[in-house]
Write an enzyme that holds these catalytic residues in place. Sequence first.
Site, PDB file in Angstrom:
ATOM      1  N   TYR A 114       0.809  -1.118  -0.059  1.00  0.00           N
ATOM      2  CA  TYR A 114       0.296  -0.019   0.024  1.00  0.00           C
ATOM      3  C   TYR A 114       0.817   1.226  -0.036  1.00  0.00           C
ATOM      4  CZ  TYR A 114      -3.703   3.101   1.603  1.00  0.00           C
ATOM      5  OH  TYR A 114      -4.559   4.200   1.702  1.00  0.00           O
ATOM      6  N   LYS A 128       1.380   4.126  -3.158  1.00  0.00           N
ATOM      7  CA  LYS A 128       0.978   5.523  -2.974  1.00  0.00           C
ATOM      8  C   LYS A 128       2.030   6.351  -3.322  1.00  0.00           C
ATOM      9  CE  LYS A 128      -3.599   5.101  -2.008  1.00  0.00           C
ATOM     10  NZ  LYS A 128      -4.773   5.637  -2.612  1.00  0.00           N
ATOM     11  N   ASN A 166      -6.002   8.851   8.937  1.00  0.00           N
ATOM     12  CA  ASN A 166      -7.098   8.090   9.504  1.00  0.00           C
ATOM     13  C   ASN A 166      -8.469   8.767   9.518  1.00  0.00           C
ATOM     14  OD1 ASN A 166      -4.372   6.957  10.617  1.00  0.00           O
ATOM     15  ND2 ASN A 166      -5.970   5.449  11.251  1.00  0.00           N
ATOM     16  N   PHE A 224     -13.709  -1.518  16.823  1.00  0.00           N
ATOM     17  CA  PHE A 224     -14.316  -1.243  18.075  1.00  0.00           C
ATOM     18  C   PHE A 224     -15.890  -1.103  18.433  1.00  0.00           C
ATOM     19  CE2 PHE A 224     -10.021   0.526  19.735  1.00  0.00           C
ATOM     20  CZ  PHE A 224      -9.289  -0.648  19.742  1.00  0.00           C
ATOM     21  N   ASP A 229       3.411  -1.894  12.195  1.00  0.00           N
ATOM     22  CA  ASP A 229       2.424  -1.094  12.656  1.00  0.00           C
ATOM     23  C   ASP A 229       2.755   0.224  13.184  1.00  0.00           C
ATOM     24  OD1 ASP A 229      -0.732  -1.691  13.497  1.00  0.00           O
ATOM     25  OD2 ASP A 229       0.074  -0.064  14.706  1.00  0.00           O
ATOM     26  N   PRO A 230       2.565   1.574  12.651  1.00  0.00           N
ATOM     27  CA  PRO A 230       3.130   2.703  12.914  1.00  0.00           C
ATOM     28  C   PRO A 230       2.964   2.834  14.403  1.00  0.00           C
ATOM     29  CG  PRO A 230       2.112   2.740  10.947  1.00  0.00           C
ATOM     30  CD  PRO A 230       1.761   1.616  11.396  1.00  0.00           C
TER      31      PRO A 230
HETATM   32  N1  UDP Z   1      -5.993  -1.676  15.879  1.00  0.00           N
HETATM   33  C1  UDP Z   1      -6.540  -2.332  17.094  1.00  0.00           C
HETATM   34  N2  UDP Z   1      -7.579  -3.030  17.096  1.00  0.00           N
HETATM   35  C2  UDP Z   1      -8.247  -3.334  16.142  1.00  0.00           C
HETATM   36  C3  UDP Z   1      -7.578  -2.767  14.706  1.00  0.00           C
HETATM   37  C4  UDP Z   1      -6.813  -1.789  14.729  1.00  0.00           C
HETATM   38  O1  UDP Z   1      -6.014  -2.104  18.231  1.00  0.00           O
HETATM   39  O2  UDP Z   1      -9.157  -4.190  16.058  1.00  0.00           O
HETATM   40  C5  UDP Z   1      -4.866  -0.781  16.063  1.00  0.00           C
HETATM   41  C6  UDP Z   1      -4.009  -0.930  14.905  1.00  0.00           C
HETATM   42  O3  UDP Z   1      -2.895  -2.046  15.310  1.00  0.00           O
HETATM   43  C7  UDP Z   1      -3.279   0.302  14.590  1.00  0.00           C
HETATM   44  C8  UDP Z   1      -4.461   1.196  14.991  1.00  0.00           C
HETATM   45  O4  UDP Z   1      -5.287   0.694  15.753  1.00  0.00           O
HETATM   46  O5  UDP Z   1      -2.251   0.640  15.708  1.00  0.00           O
HETATM   47  C9  UDP Z   1      -5.085   2.016  13.841  1.00  0.00           C
HETATM   48  O6  UDP Z   1      -5.223   0.609  12.855  1.00  0.00           O
HETATM   49  P1  UDP Z   1      -6.132   0.997  11.465  1.00  0.00           P
HETATM   50  O7  UDP Z   1      -6.426  -0.517  10.997  1.00  0.00           O
HETATM   51  O8  UDP Z   1      -7.294   1.634  11.711  1.00  0.00           O
HETATM   52  O9  UDP Z   1      -5.091   1.870  10.487  1.00  0.00           O
HETATM   53  P2  UDP Z   1      -3.701   2.324  10.385  1.00  0.00           P
HETATM   54  O10 UDP Z   1      -3.789   3.483  10.987  1.00  0.00           O
HETATM   55  O11 UDP Z   1      -2.980   1.339  10.999  1.00  0.00           O
HETATM   56  O12 UDP Z   1      -3.655   2.383   8.983  1.00  0.00           O
END
Ligand code: UDP
Length: 315
Positions: A145, A149, A174, A191, A271-272
């Site tokens: 991804y 981009k 986000n 969530f 994961d950032p």
């Molecule tokens: N995350 C989480 N639980 C979930 C889904 C995501 O804790 O059920 C965390 C994920 O590891 C990341 C953050 O939430 O640190 C944002 O994840 P998302 O997939 O929304 O988008 P990203 O910003 O990583 O592309």
Amino acid sequence: MRVLITGVAGFLGSHLAERFLNEGHEVVGLDNFITGSPDNISQLLANERFSFYRYDVTDFIYVAGDLEGVLHFASPASPIDYLELPIQTLKVGSLGTHKALGLAKDKEARFLLASTSEVYGDPAIHPQPESYWGNVSPVGPRGVYDEAKRFAEALTMAYHRYHGVDTRIARIFNTYGPRMRKHDGRVVSNFIVQALQGESLTVYGDGSQTRSFCYVDDLIEGIYRLFNTDYSDPVNVGNPAEFTVAQLAELVVELTGSAAGVVYEPLPEDDPKVRQPDITLARELLGWEPKIELREGLRRTIEYFSGIVKGGSGG
Ligand code: UDP
């Protein structure tokens, strides 16, 4: 104006189409439905200024008649999607951007690329200004991804510099809101859906990683304004209010009244750790900043998902 939007049946594409239609413009929408949903455009189909074609934009795009804008929003955008669809993600960011730019050039239309905060990867600079070049692993799982981009941005700038195409690049952080899919996989929808179904919220890692969440209406306003400027370098569009994932979980539990609590699951690879847009440029250039606070945006999104969860639809 008559504009073409790729990925029109996606979360952002459908909101963007609605915005252009509300401003009195004509919209031609394309989507192949690999992550988009017909439900997202069912309302729009009643509008005579909207037309839709089921189409894969990695193939040559032919559209009859004039176009004043091409907005390229097609792409899997949730980590679970681009991990499952790595080749399609690379293709839509590279070949799809090439086709969309070629169309814009042919029609002498303005082009806007939906880029992403993922171009910054796991950032070493915080918050992230547009001048930061990023910290991306090309071979990690998210590379499909992020690099697609980054290539899309490079191609957009090449068409701008070499062919003189009038281009815009939005780096989207986000974003959440109605029309995300129930099983989208991103943190806000996960969530909320978990809480509404009485399940524990799945916090990945220890929940100390941060994100900055923008409500969709604010984001669309920023994109619409950016489209209408004459600025061709990338612009961050997002909400700088930063939260840990644990704080987000707490807020969703509070707003839904869920009694199920949270469970901790392993942090996905690459994961950032942090992410927050520096929106100084957007404030100056667009006279724009987000207005909807997380609590209010979550309330609206919870209302949307309550209907979806009860009705058993929404992917
Ligand atoms: N995350 C989480 N639980 C979930 C889904 C995501 O804790 O059920 C965390 C994920 O590891 C990341 C953050 O939430 O640190 C944002 O994840 P998302 O997939 O929304 O988008 P990203 O910003 O990583 O592309």
